[in-house]
Scaffold this motif. Structure first.
Motif, PDB file in Angstrom:
ATOM      1  N   SER A  14       0.868  -1.177   0.000  1.00  0.00           N
ATOM      2  CA  SER A  14       0.000   0.000   0.000  1.00  0.00           C
ATOM      3  C   SER A  14       0.904   1.226   0.000  1.00  0.00           C
ATOM      4  O   SER A  14       2.087   1.142   0.325  1.00  0.00           O
ATOM      5  N   LYS A 162       1.198  11.295   1.185  1.00  0.00           N
ATOM      6  CA  LYS A 162      -0.239  11.164   0.881  1.00  0.00           C
ATOM      7  C   LYS A 162      -0.806  12.373   0.133  1.00  0.00           C
ATOM      8  O   LYS A 162      -1.949  12.756   0.337  1.00  0.00           O
ATOM      9  N   SER A 257     -12.413   8.411   2.203  1.00  0.00           N
ATOM     10  CA  SER A 257     -11.018   8.827   2.048  1.00  0.00           C
ATOM     11  C   SER A 257     -10.234   7.633   1.516  1.00  0.00           C
ATOM     12  O   SER A 257     -10.782   6.540   1.370  1.00  0.00           O
ATOM     13  N   TRP A 258      -8.953   7.810   1.209  1.00  0.00           N
ATOM     14  CA  TRP A 258      -8.069   6.742   0.723  1.00  0.00           C
ATOM     15  C   TRP A 258      -8.553   6.154  -0.608  1.00  0.00           C
ATOM     16  O   TRP A 258      -8.206   5.030  -0.952  1.00  0.00           O
ATOM     17  N   LEU A 308      -8.368   0.255  -0.461  1.00  0.00           N
ATOM     18  CA  LEU A 308      -8.063   1.612  -0.061  1.00  0.00           C
ATOM     19  C   LEU A 308      -6.554   1.817  -0.065  1.00  0.00           C
ATOM     20  O   LEU A 308      -5.797   0.855   0.095  1.00  0.00           O
ATOM     21  N   TRP A 309      -6.135   3.048  -0.291  1.00  0.00           N
ATOM     22  CA  TRP A 309      -4.726   3.427  -0.477  1.00  0.00           C
ATOM     23  C   TRP A 309      -4.073   2.580  -1.566  1.00  0.00           C
ATOM     24  O   TRP A 309      -2.963   2.117  -1.459  1.00  0.00           O
TER      25      TRP A 309
END
Length: 414
Positions: A14, A162, A257-258, A308-309
């Motif tokens: 990730s 990020k 998010s992500w 995610l991510w």
């Protein structure tokens, strides 16, 4: 040097970088959580085989309780490796890298301009970074050499990870990111998330914009003419003006998010995955149409493959290639890193592509006819046969892994 072991796949990860250039997807960096799952599962199965009295289950649970107390280790993927995925053949290859290597990091921001991968920022064991590197992906001899950009004008962004990036007129446009600042560095463009009052250090999210011109090697920060808001926005890259909140027609995706938001046309964006407001990993996909100002959910996507991510890159036939990321809530259970490649169609494939796929899937049935094809077409068919052979092999491996994980979950729950 390249690792071309048949049907090998880039490791789970990730927070990595991924770009598409030409016929290849490139993956670099990121991190993975080294967990004790394989050790526990393997020893439990050995105990089960060696002890038929039922005591193996109790021994396995004792073993699990002991090993569960050992803290998981976060490991950054090697900084001298870049993985390439051939979009036609479906094969992964690992290449060793040389030159001024970036440190092994996660949360870096990668973007491609004219065949060069630029990597900015990130987080490693020593903290946040604001260094900028690039590597030429269109190498003739298969050698990938990193170069650190040190001769530049202007002021780069503060160290962070990020963040997001756009490419526009040979410029890299960076937005946001998570980092830390001292008390005397706090500004309106920094949203404080945590603080150490003793050391006067504050952690939080940035909402500033920084631009690097790859031609002039110059950093500059444009004066943004309107305050950033929540929800859906656009930034005019000629006037540097935020739109403010865009009222959208019809149904909206969940708050998240992500996630990733990938351009698939001049007037369309593809949203995939992320972590919902109630901390549930998401597997839904949506297309936003700039002209109609509306979202449309794609109902054919698998509901059992949340991410995610992760990264999401646009392929040469407008397919979205999602690689890596986590299937779990990273904030509470950082163990679900993935390395399977999800490919989503956003439009029908060409007739040639559809025919090649059909032949590739049915190569055994059509074996006697394939050799009669013209040489140029034959090469494309052979690549598709390799593609579907590799895909089937990986699907079998994934099914075996899921079966093993189910056994593991049964052991620790009984």
């Amino acid at each position: 040097m390249a690792d071309s072991q048949p049907f090998c796949v880039a490791e789970e990860r990730s927070g990595h970088c991924a770009v598409v250039d030409g016929n290849f997807l490139y993956v670099w960096g990121g991190y993975v959580q080294v967990i004790i799952f394989l050790l526990v599962e393997g020893l439990a199965l050995m105990l089960m085989a060696a002890d038929s009295s039922g005591w193996w289950l109790l021994k396995a649970k004792w073993l699990w309780q002991f090993l569960k107390s050992i803290e998981d280790n976060e490991v950054y993927l090697p900084n001298d490796e870049i993985w390439t995925y051939d979009i036609d053949s479906g094969l992964w290859t690992m290449h060793l890298m040389e030159g001024e290597l970036p440190t092994s990091m996660s949360g870096s921001c990668g973007a491609c301009i004219n065949g060069k991968l630029y990597v900015f920022g990130g987080y490693d064991d020593k903290g946040y970074s604001n260094r900028l590197y690039f590597v030429n992906l269109r190498t003739r001899d298969g050698t990938y050499v990193w170069e650190k950009i040190t001769s530049f004008e202007g002021q780069p962004p503060t160290p962070r990870d990020k963040l997001s990036c756009w490419v526009y007129k040979d410029r890299l446009i960076y937005f946001g990111g998570y980092g830390c600042r001292r008390h005397n560095e706090l500004q309106d463009c920094f949203d404080v998330h945590d603080a150490s009052w003793e050391e006067q250090i504050f952690w939080g999210w940035h909402n500033d914009v920084h631009v690097f011109d790859t031609k002039t090697q110059n950093w500059f920060q444009p004066e943004i003419k309107q305050t950033r808001m929540n929800d859906l926005h656009y930034l005019n890259l000629d006037t540097w003006t935020w739109s403010g909140r865009i009222p959208v027609n019809g149904e909206n995706p969940k708050h998240r998010s992500w996630h990733t938001l990938t351009p698939i046309a001049d007037d369309k964006l593809f949203l995939f995955g992320g972590l919902s407001a109630d901390n549930i990993p998401l597997s839904d996909g949506w297309i936003y149409n700039v002209i109609t100002n509306g979202w449309k959910q794609l109902i054919h996507l698998p509901k059992t493959r949340p991410r995610l991510w992760h990264t999401a890159c646009l392929g040469k036939e407008n397919e979205i290639m999602v690689f890596g990321g986590s299937k779990d809530d990273l904030l509470s259970l950082d163990t679900g890193h993935c390395n399977d490649l999800l490919i989503f169609q956003t439009q029908p494939y060409s007739l040639l592509r559809s025919c090649l796929d059909c032949i590739g899937k049915n190569a055994i049935i059509l074996e006697s006819q394939i050799s009669l094809l013209p040489p140029k077409l034959l090469q494309q068919v052979l690549k598709k046969i390799t593609f579907w052979t590799a895909a089937n092999h990986r699907e079998e491996q994934r099914a075996q892994k899921e079966e093993t994980e189910n056994k593991y979950q049964w052991i620790i729950s009984n």
